[in-house]
Structure formats: structure tokens, C-alpha cells
Design a protein around this motif. Structure first.
Motif, PDB file in Angstrom:
ATOM      1  N   CYS A 198       1.039  -1.177   0.014  1.00 16.34           N
ATOM      2  CA  CYS A 198       0.062   0.107   0.240  1.00 16.34           C
ATOM      3  C   CYS A 198       0.945   1.333  -0.030  1.00 16.34           C
ATOM      4  O   CYS A 198       1.711   1.411   0.835  1.00 16.34           O
ATOM      5  CB  CYS A 198      -1.043   0.079   1.265  1.00 16.34           C
ATOM      6  N   PRO A 199       0.685   2.270  -0.803  1.00 17.54           N
ATOM      7  CA  PRO A 199       1.646   3.417  -0.842  1.00 17.54           C
ATOM      8  C   PRO A 199       1.420   4.094   0.391  1.00 17.54           C
ATOM      9  O   PRO A 199       0.415   4.466   0.916  1.00 17.54           O
ATOM     10  CB  PRO A 199       0.902   4.088  -2.268  1.00 17.54           C
ATOM     11  N   SER A 200       2.547   4.663   0.772  1.00 15.00           N
ATOM     12  CA  SER A 200       2.674   5.249   1.954  1.00 15.00           C
ATOM     13  C   SER A 200       1.843   6.665   1.834  1.00 15.00           C
ATOM     14  O   SER A 200       1.487   7.255   3.121  1.00 15.00           O
ATOM     15  CB  SER A 200       4.384   5.699   2.300  1.00 15.00           C
ATOM     16  N   THR A 201       1.727   7.202   0.966  1.00 15.60           N
ATOM     17  CA  THR A 201       0.871   8.487   0.584  1.00 15.60           C
ATOM     18  C   THR A 201      -0.392   8.377   0.587  1.00 15.60           C
ATOM     19  O   THR A 201      -1.120   9.360   0.857  1.00 15.60           O
ATOM     20  CB  THR A 201       1.808   9.323  -0.494  1.00 15.60           C
ATOM     21  N   ASP A 202      -0.993   7.102   0.392  1.00 11.28           N
ATOM     22  CA  ASP A 202      -2.292   7.165   0.200  1.00 11.28           C
ATOM     23  C   ASP A 202      -2.901   6.353   1.513  1.00 11.28           C
ATOM     24  O   ASP A 202      -3.288   5.437   1.788  1.00 11.28           O
ATOM     25  CB  ASP A 202      -2.619   5.957  -0.811  1.00 11.28           C
ATOM     26  N   GLU A 203      -3.326   7.385   2.527  1.00  9.71           N
ATOM     27  CA  GLU A 203      -3.942   7.300   3.643  1.00  9.71           C
ATOM     28  C   GLU A 203      -5.109   6.554   3.535  1.00  9.71           C
ATOM     29  O   GLU A 203      -5.488   5.760   4.337  1.00  9.71           O
ATOM     30  CB  GLU A 203      -4.051   8.470   4.546  1.00  9.71           C
ATOM     31  N   LYS A 204      -6.059   6.921   2.591  1.00 10.57           N
ATOM     32  CA  LYS A 204      -7.238   6.395   2.186  1.00 10.57           C
ATOM     33  C   LYS A 204      -7.315   4.745   2.101  1.00 10.57           C
ATOM     34  O   LYS A 204      -8.106   4.146   2.600  1.00 10.57           O
ATOM     35  CB  LYS A 204      -8.099   6.975   1.232  1.00 10.57           C
ATOM     36  N   LYS A 207      -6.127   2.719   5.018  1.00  8.32           N
ATOM     37  CA  LYS A 207      -7.243   2.608   6.090  1.00  8.32           C
ATOM     38  C   LYS A 207      -8.216   1.611   5.632  1.00  8.32           C
ATOM     39  O   LYS A 207      -8.803   0.814   6.281  1.00  8.32           O
ATOM     40  CB  LYS A 207      -7.899   3.903   6.257  1.00  8.32           C
ATOM     41  N   GLN A 208      -8.417   1.715   4.218  1.00  5.84           N
ATOM     42  CA  GLN A 208      -9.348   0.717   3.720  1.00  5.84           C
ATOM     43  C   GLN A 208      -8.734  -0.681   3.734  1.00  5.84           C
ATOM     44  O   GLN A 208      -9.648  -1.686   4.314  1.00  5.84           O
ATOM     45  CB  GLN A 208      -9.622   0.803   2.187  1.00  5.84           C
ATOM     46  N   GLY A 209      -7.537  -0.931   3.492  1.00  2.00           N
ATOM     47  CA  GLY A 209      -7.032  -2.319   3.805  1.00  2.00           C
ATOM     48  C   GLY A 209      -6.900  -2.761   5.165  1.00  2.00           C
ATOM     49  O   GLY A 209      -6.986  -3.872   5.536  1.00  2.00           O
ATOM     50  N   LYS A 210      -6.771  -1.921   5.952  1.00  2.66           N
ATOM     51  CA  LYS A 210      -6.548  -2.087   7.533  1.00  2.66           C
ATOM     52  C   LYS A 210      -7.990  -2.384   7.835  1.00  2.66           C
ATOM     53  O   LYS A 210      -8.045  -3.604   8.710  1.00  2.66           O
ATOM     54  CB  LYS A 210      -6.055  -0.673   8.297  1.00  2.66           C
ATOM     55  N   ARG A 211      -9.236  -1.771   7.486  1.00  2.69           N
ATOM     56  CA  ARG A 211     -10.330  -2.443   8.016  1.00  2.69           C
ATOM     57  C   ARG A 211     -10.741  -3.710   7.400  1.00  2.69           C
ATOM     58  O   ARG A 211     -11.503  -4.473   8.313  1.00  2.69           O
ATOM     59  CB  ARG A 211     -11.379  -1.229   7.502  1.00  2.69           C
ATOM     60  N   LYS A 212     -10.483  -3.952   5.986  1.00  6.89           N
ATOM     61  CA  LYS A 212     -10.510  -5.368   5.625  1.00  6.89           C
ATOM     62  C   LYS A 212     -10.358  -6.461   6.337  1.00  6.89           C
ATOM     63  O   LYS A 212     -10.586  -7.227   6.648  1.00  6.89           O
ATOM     64  CB  LYS A 212     -10.121  -5.314   3.925  1.00  6.89           C
TER      65      LYS A 212
END
Length: 360
Positions: A198-204, A207-212
Motif C-alpha cells: 500500500c503506498p505510504s502517501t495513500d492514507e485512504k 485505512k481501507q485495507g486495514k479495515r478489511k
């Protein structure tokens, strides 16, 4: 270790970490529905199978696990030359951890250290903080109750921006990452791949991958549904032999844990002596020779010049030997102690893992 990940073997078996819900190194809480107090003030846990229950093993055995297992969720066990083992990763890879840099957020109000990660299978570069590693460790430990996930290097509240600490932590994380990438199951886990790509600069996206990952249904009892075991001739195991091997492995890990702890303590003490005591003693000898050289310098006779230079050179040699002693642990003992820390993280996991296996 052979590098193979057997289900029950003395070469780093993969039937994994502590039961979900208990951080490594923390005792099981004595309270809860299974606890009772006597007339005295001492409480005890009456549930002998707390790890087995918390890992979902009990619910699985009782047939309470239910869930649709997608092909991507299946974890295959195959028969290797020395018994059952996890199926190897068809696309093995490595990941480097380099260039720890101090970064800030909230307009400089908060500082942290970020590490650059580069995976060989993607070539992608990402930056991760320690808290990201900590999150990943928690997800892996919860999802895989029968796979040993080694502990991360310890946190440090003060002095975390000091150069020596940053270097030591980077080395510890590198050992940890090497193990993760070489494991046939952990390396392919969605949460781990999200962490690596996951790109370091893509916070969205993060968070989506984290929630998944946190909503993964194939945890607890359902995790055991994902395990696909071999069938056919030669696939069945003798339960008595399995129990004997598990008991032998249990004794082995206990003894190795004690021995690794002792070796780590001994090596740490020896390194301390080299950095302080040995260096100081050699430099005291060097200082004494230097004083003698200064005395001889008062004698201006020409025939004394060679002797004066020899004594001064001897003083410098003893000083240099002291510096070599102080630097030596960085060359040998420090790497050994870093590796021992990783093994101690493994060994601390196995009592609970074995408890789950015996319960099933």
C-alpha cells in the motif's frame, strides 16, 4: 533450522503463536467466567483450556464453525519428506528495511521514525512506522493461532531517536521481516501484502485495507476451516506417534528457551565487559607506557631516540587493542543476541500452540 515449515517438527514448526487475544509475554488473565475465588484472597483460573477456547479450537471441534472458504483463503498442508508441512510459497520473495529517517506531522509537533521497505517481488518502495509493524503483528497473531509469529523488537518511550537505538531496532525489524517473508503462510497473508504494497502517501487506501483485515471472518474457529489436509494412502497419522512427537517437541522448546535465555544473558554480560572493562584495562596499560615514554623523552641522548619511539608505539598499540575490544561485540555478539531475541520470541509462543494442538 532447515527452512521447511513442518506442522510438528524441531526445525521451526509453523503451527504458530499464542492464542488470539493475549499479547505475547502477557499472562492469561485469571478472571472471567472460568475463575473462582476461595475463602482466601488467591484467585485461580479453573478453565484449563483457556488457550484452546480463545483460539477457536473448541468451537471448531464442536462443529460450531461456519463460513464460506474462498480458494484464496485455503491453507494447504502437504506431506513432505519428514511429515506434514505447509505448502511452499510458489512465488518466494524478500524485503529489505533500510534508511530509517526522522519525519514529522502536525506541522512538526509530532516526530517519528519511518523505515523504507522494498520488496523483491514488486520492487515497490513504502515507508512504515513502528506502529504499522505493531498493527501487522497483532493481526497475524490473532488470525493464525497455530503459527508462531515472532515478537517485534521492544518499544522504547525515551531515547527512541538516538542513533544506536534506531540502528538496533532496524536490525531487529530486518530479522523479523526475513522470517515473515520466508514463511509459506504468513508471507501470502492479505494483511501482510497490504503492509508491503500500500503506498505510504495513500492514507485512504491504507485505512481501507486495514479495515478489511480487521473484519476478516476467517479467524478463530473459522480459521481451522481454511486448512486443507492431504488425503489418500499414507496421509493418515498415528495418533500415539503424533502425541509422542509433540511431547518431545514440548520438552525441546522448553529446554531451548532456557538455554537461549542463559546464552543471551552471558553474551550480553561479556559484551558489556568488552566495551567497558577490557577497553579500560588495556588503555590503562597504554597510559602507563605513555608515561614511561614521556620520562625517556627527558633524556636527550641520541641513542635513546629509538627506544623512546618503541615505547610510545607500544602505548598506542595498547590503546588500539582497547578500541578493538570495544568494537568487537558489534562484529559478533550483537548479531548473535539479535538472532537469539527472535528465537526467544518464537519459543515463548510454543506452549500455547502445543496446548491448542493437544486440545484438538
Amino acid at each position: 533450522a532447515s527452512g521447511r515449515y513442518r506442522l510438528s517438527t524441531r526445525s521451526e514448526p509453523s503451527l504458530g503463536p499464542r492464542g488470539a487475544g493475549h499479547p505475547p509475554g502477557h499472562p492469561h488473565p485469571p478472571g472471567g467466567s472460568g475463575a473462582a475465588k476461595s475463602s482466601a484472597t488467591v484467585s485461580r483460573n479453573l478453565n484449563r483450556f483457556s488457550t484452546f477456547v480463545k483460539s477457536g479450537g473448541e468451537a471448531f471441534v464442536l462443529g460450531e464453525a461456519s463460513g464460506f472458504v474462498k480458494d484464496g483463503d485455503k491453507l494447504c498442508v502437504v506431506l513432505g519428506p519428514r511429515g506434514p508441512e505447509w505448502q511452499e510459497n510458489p512465488s518466494p520473495f524478500q524485503c529489505s528495511i533500510e534508511d530509517p529517517t526522522k519525519q514529522t506531522k502536525f506541522k512538526g509537533m509530532k516526530s517519528y521514525i519511518a523505515y523504507k521497505l522494498v520488496s523483491s517481488h514488486t520492487g515497490q518502495q513504502v515507508h512504515r512506522r513502528y506502529k504499522h509493524f505493531d498493527w501487522l503483528y497483532g493481526r497475524l497473531a490473532e488470525k493464525f493461532p497455530i503459527i508462531s509469529v515472532p515478537h517485534l523488537p521492544e518499544k522504547q518511550a525515551t531515547g527512541r531517536f538516538e542513533e544506536d537505538f534506531i540502528s538496533k531496532r532496524r536490525k531487529g525489524l530486518a530479522w523479523w521481516m526475513d522470517h515473515m517473508c520466508s514463511h509459506p503462510v504468513l508471507a501470502q497473508c492479505d494483511a501482510f501484502q497490504h503492509f508491503l504494497t500500500c503506498p505510504s502517501t495513500d492514507e485512504k487506501a491504507w485505512k481501507q485495507g486495514k479495515r478489511k483485515a480487521e473484519k476478516d471472518e476467517m479467524v478463530g474457529a473459522n480459521f481451522f476451516l481454511t486448512i486443507s489436509v492431504p488425503t489418500g494412502p499414507g496421509a493418515s497419522l498415528d495418533l500415539q506417534e503424533v502425541e509422542s512427537q509433540v511431547d518431545g517437541f514440548k520438552a525441546f522448546t522448553k529446554k531451548m528457551d532456557e538455554s537461549a535465555l542463559q546464552l543471551n544473558h552471558t553474551a550480553n554480560e561479556f559484551a558489556r565487559k568488552q566495551v567497558t572493562g577490557f577497553k579500560k584495562e588495556y588503555q590503562k596499560v597504554g597510559h602507563s607506557f605513555k608515561c614511561l615514554s614521556q620520562a625517556f623523552e627527558l633524556d636527550q641522548q641520541a641513542f635513546s631516540a629509538g627506544l623512546n619511539q618503541a615505547i610510545a608505539f607500544t602505548a598506542e598499540a595498547y590503546d588500539a587493542i582497547g578500541d578493538l575490544f570495544a568494537d568487537q561485540p558489534r562484529q559478533d555478539l550483537d548479531p548473535v543476541m539479535d538472532l537469539l531475541a527472535l528465537y526467544q520470541g518464537h519459543l515463548a509462543n510454543f506452549p500455547d500452540i502445543i496446548h491448542v494442538q493437544k486440545g484438538k
